[in-house]
Design a protein around this motif. Structure first.
Motif, PDB file in Angstrom:
ATOM      1  N   PRO A 170      -5.025   8.107 -21.355  1.00 40.40           N
ATOM      2  CA  PRO A 170      -5.830   7.817 -20.169  1.00 40.40           C
ATOM      3  C   PRO A 170      -5.115   6.867 -19.219  1.00 40.40           C
ATOM      4  N   PHE A 171      -5.534   6.883 -17.977  1.00 39.24           N
ATOM      5  CA  PHE A 171      -5.091   5.867 -17.013  1.00 39.24           C
ATOM      6  C   PHE A 171      -5.849   4.579 -17.306  1.00 39.24           C
ATOM      7  N   TRP A 172      -5.455   3.482 -16.651  1.00 36.29           N
ATOM      8  CA  TRP A 172      -6.094   2.203 -16.961  1.00 36.29           C
ATOM      9  C   TRP A 172      -7.579   2.197 -16.613  1.00 36.29           C
ATOM     10  N   ASP A 173      -8.025   3.115 -15.704  1.00 37.54           N
ATOM     11  CA  ASP A 173      -9.443   3.186 -15.360  1.00 37.54           C
ATOM     12  C   ASP A 173     -10.222   4.113 -16.302  1.00 37.54           C
ATOM     13  N   LYS A 174      -9.547   4.544 -17.393  1.00 36.62           N
ATOM     14  CA  LYS A 174     -10.126   5.394 -18.433  1.00 36.62           C
ATOM     15  C   LYS A 174     -10.437   6.817 -17.951  1.00 36.62           C
ATOM     16  N   LYS A 175      -9.817   7.197 -16.838  1.00 38.33           N
ATOM     17  CA  LYS A 175      -9.919   8.557 -16.338  1.00 38.33           C
ATOM     18  C   LYS A 175      -8.576   9.262 -16.531  1.00 38.33           C
ATOM     19  N   PRO A 176      -8.504  10.569 -16.313  1.00 40.32           N
ATOM     20  CA  PRO A 176      -7.223  11.254 -16.483  1.00 40.32           C
ATOM     21  C   PRO A 176      -6.133  10.662 -15.607  1.00 40.32           C
ATOM     22  N   MET A 177      -4.921  10.663 -16.126  1.00 42.76           N
ATOM     23  CA  MET A 177      -3.775  10.101 -15.418  1.00 42.76           C
ATOM     24  C   MET A 177      -3.175  11.133 -14.480  1.00 42.76           C
ATOM     25  N   HIS A 178      -2.698  10.668 -13.340  1.00 40.86           N
ATOM     26  CA  HIS A 178      -2.016  11.558 -12.395  1.00 40.86           C
ATOM     27  C   HIS A 178      -0.562  11.731 -12.824  1.00 40.86           C
ATOM     28  N   TYR A 179      -0.054  12.930 -12.590  1.00 39.89           N
ATOM     29  CA  TYR A 179       1.344  13.223 -12.952  1.00 39.89           C
ATOM     30  C   TYR A 179       2.304  12.232 -12.315  1.00 39.89           C
ATOM     31  N   ASN A 180       2.087  11.869 -11.048  1.00 40.86           N
ATOM     32  CA  ASN A 180       3.019  10.976 -10.356  1.00 40.86           C
ATOM     33  C   ASN A 180       3.072   9.594 -10.985  1.00 40.86           C
ATOM     34  N   VAL A 181       1.952   9.156 -11.565  1.00 41.45           N
ATOM     35  CA  VAL A 181       1.959   7.863 -12.251  1.00 41.45           C
ATOM     36  C   VAL A 181       2.902   7.915 -13.443  1.00 41.45           C
ATOM     37  N   ALA A 182       2.795   8.982 -14.225  1.00 41.01           N
ATOM     38  CA  ALA A 182       3.675   9.129 -15.390  1.00 41.01           C
ATOM     39  C   ALA A 182       5.131   9.255 -14.967  1.00 41.01           C
ATOM     40  N   ARG A 183       5.369   9.943 -13.864  1.00 42.12           N
ATOM     41  CA  ARG A 183       6.754  10.091 -13.396  1.00 42.12           C
ATOM     42  C   ARG A 183       7.334   8.760 -12.925  1.00 42.12           C
ATOM     43  N   LYS A 184       6.560   8.034 -12.112  1.00 39.67           N
ATOM     44  CA  LYS A 184       7.070   6.789 -11.527  1.00 39.67           C
ATOM     45  C   LYS A 184       7.167   5.657 -12.549  1.00 39.67           C
ATOM     46  N   GLN A 185       6.189   5.584 -13.448  1.00 40.04           N
ATOM     47  CA  GLN A 185       6.147   4.455 -14.368  1.00 40.04           C
ATOM     48  C   GLN A 185       6.818   4.738 -15.705  1.00 40.04           C
ATOM     49  N   CYS A 186       7.096   6.003 -16.009  1.00 44.61           N
ATOM     50  CA  CYS A 186       7.672   6.339 -17.303  1.00 44.61           C
ATOM     51  C   CYS A 186       9.001   7.080 -17.168  1.00 44.61           C
TER      52      CYS A 186
END
Length: 412
Positions: free
Chosen positions: A298-314
């Motif tokens: 999950p994202f920090w707001d406990k909702k589904p994570m956006h692909y771009n978040v995973a790309r930018k942060q991981c």
């Protein structure tokens, strides 16, 4: 009745004019440089008049307008949001700039072939195939609406390269690159070192808070299962069988962060995971915050994570840590705003991890049908288009021929 007459322009040039009445009785005319072109148009127009499919230039819509009508048709068919987004991008970025101003009545097969050739030269073969297919669908939709007599894109498509067309290191086509096992190992070691499962970060109020960090287990799952990143982000804990070592793929997250079912029947599948991935997931489950959607990542707001978040942060930071990145020049902003610093250029995206998993499955000796099932491909043809050259490498011709010879002569 249509007629073909010769005309001499004030400039002295010769033109051949076709004059006829359309289905509504309106007088129409069109000029051509050669008599052959004029007669071909006159013959074709006669046939279209008989079938009621003729569209004069004056009333014909453009390719751009036909594309907009096609998108309306697609929107009414309840397609996946990501599919519609892709169609809109094909139209906006490729079809309209090249052919948008051309009237349907004047669009020719050579123009479509030239468009296809340009797409193959300037874009990846996968993108070119999808865009050319979308153009054909636009013209087919226009025909169904009675706006076009014939689909000049019929039969024009971008073929997949066969395995024997590949040569050397650049043998993949729709696969841009496949990470090596050593590179995957480097990425996972860097991720484990960089991101403990729980980290202390600064919260919105400036205070330090403990926040779960999913990047190491997320990379592990992506590399060892071959799931699409949308499927990884949609994983539910209820669909992980730790005892059997299986991941059941049932959901996906789209670009709007909406959670829904996988795109097709073949997308519903079970994928084996190795003991190392099982161990990492068990450890992550202890740290992962529970969510109403039962999300594994999950994202920090406990909702589904956006692909771009995973790309930018991981995906980007872990490759920077591996030393595989190149900085990009800052982009000057307008209206006095600050310059935008793009993300570094890196070797791999999440889809490359999917290709890595497929290559490992093939190295394990899995046949094409099993690889198709585990990867969730809609057809065996897709599997061979993507990975046929990898299957070819598995065959040792010398050993095969020796076994063949032994089977024939070994009895003597």
């Amino acid at each position: 009745m249509a007629s073909v007459t010769k005309r001499t322009l004030p400039s002295g040039e010769t033109r051949w004019q076709v004059r006829y009445r359309d289905q509504g009785g309106q007088q129409r005319s069109r000029q051509f440089r050669t008599k052959k072109e004029a007669e071909a148009f006159e013959t074709r127009t006669r046939g279209e008049m008989v079938t009621g499919t003729h569209t004069p230039d004056a009333t014909s819509i453009t390719v751009a307008e036909a594309a907009d009508l096609w998108l309306q048709t697609c929107e009414g068919e309840s397609l996946q949001a990501s599919t519609l987004k892709g169609y809109r991008e094909f139209v906006k970025n490729h079809i309209k700039p090249s052919l948008g101003s051309v009237k349907l009545s004047r669009l020719s097969r050579p123009q479509v072939v030239a468009f296809k050739t340009t797409m193959v030269e300037k874009r990846s073969r996968v993108t070119a195939r999808k865009v050319v297919s979308a153009l054909g669908a636009i013209l087919k939709d226009a025909m169904m609406r009675g706006l076009l007599a014939q689909n000049v894109a019929t039969g024009i498509r971008v073929e997949s390269r066969r395995a024997e067309d590949f040569d050397g290191e650049n043998e993949t086509d729709s696969i841009d690159r496949i990470p090596s096992p050593d590179e995957i190992g480097d990425m996972l070691c860097a991720a484990e070192r960089m991101w403990p499962l729980v980290m202390e970060v600064e919260g919105d109020d400036g205070e330090m808070v403990r926040r779960p960090t999913p990047w190491y287990p997320l990379l592990t799952v992506a590399a060892f299962t071959g799931l699409r990143i949308s499927e990884v982000l949609g994983l539910a804990w209820a669909n992980i069988d730790f005892r059997a070592g299986l991941v059941k793929v049932r959901r996906r997250v789209n670009f709007k962060r909406d959670l829904g079912p996988v795109k097709s029947k073949t997308g519903r599948r079970e994928v084996p995971i190795p003991p190392m991935a099982v161990r990492v997931l068990k450890e992550w489950k202890m740290a992962c915050p529970p969510t109403e959607l039962d999300l594994v990542f999950p994202f920090w707001d406990k909702k589904p994570m956006h692909y771009n978040v995973a790309r930018k942060q991981c995906m980007v930071p872990v490759q920077v840590a591996c030393g595989w990145s190149k900085t990009r020049p800052a982009i000057e902003a307008k209206d006095g705003k600050k310059r935008r610093i793009p993300l570094p250029e890196v070797r791999y995206g999440f889809h490359d991890l999917r290709h890595f998993a497929a290559s490992m499955f093939i190295d394990l000796g899995w046949n094409a049908k099993r690889v198709q099932a585990v990867m969730g491909h809609s057809t065996i043809t897709m599997t061979f288009d993507l990975y046929g050259h990898l299957f070819d490498r598995k065959h040792d011709n010398a050993d095969a021929m020796a076994a063949f010879e032994s089977s024939v002569f070994g009895r003597r």
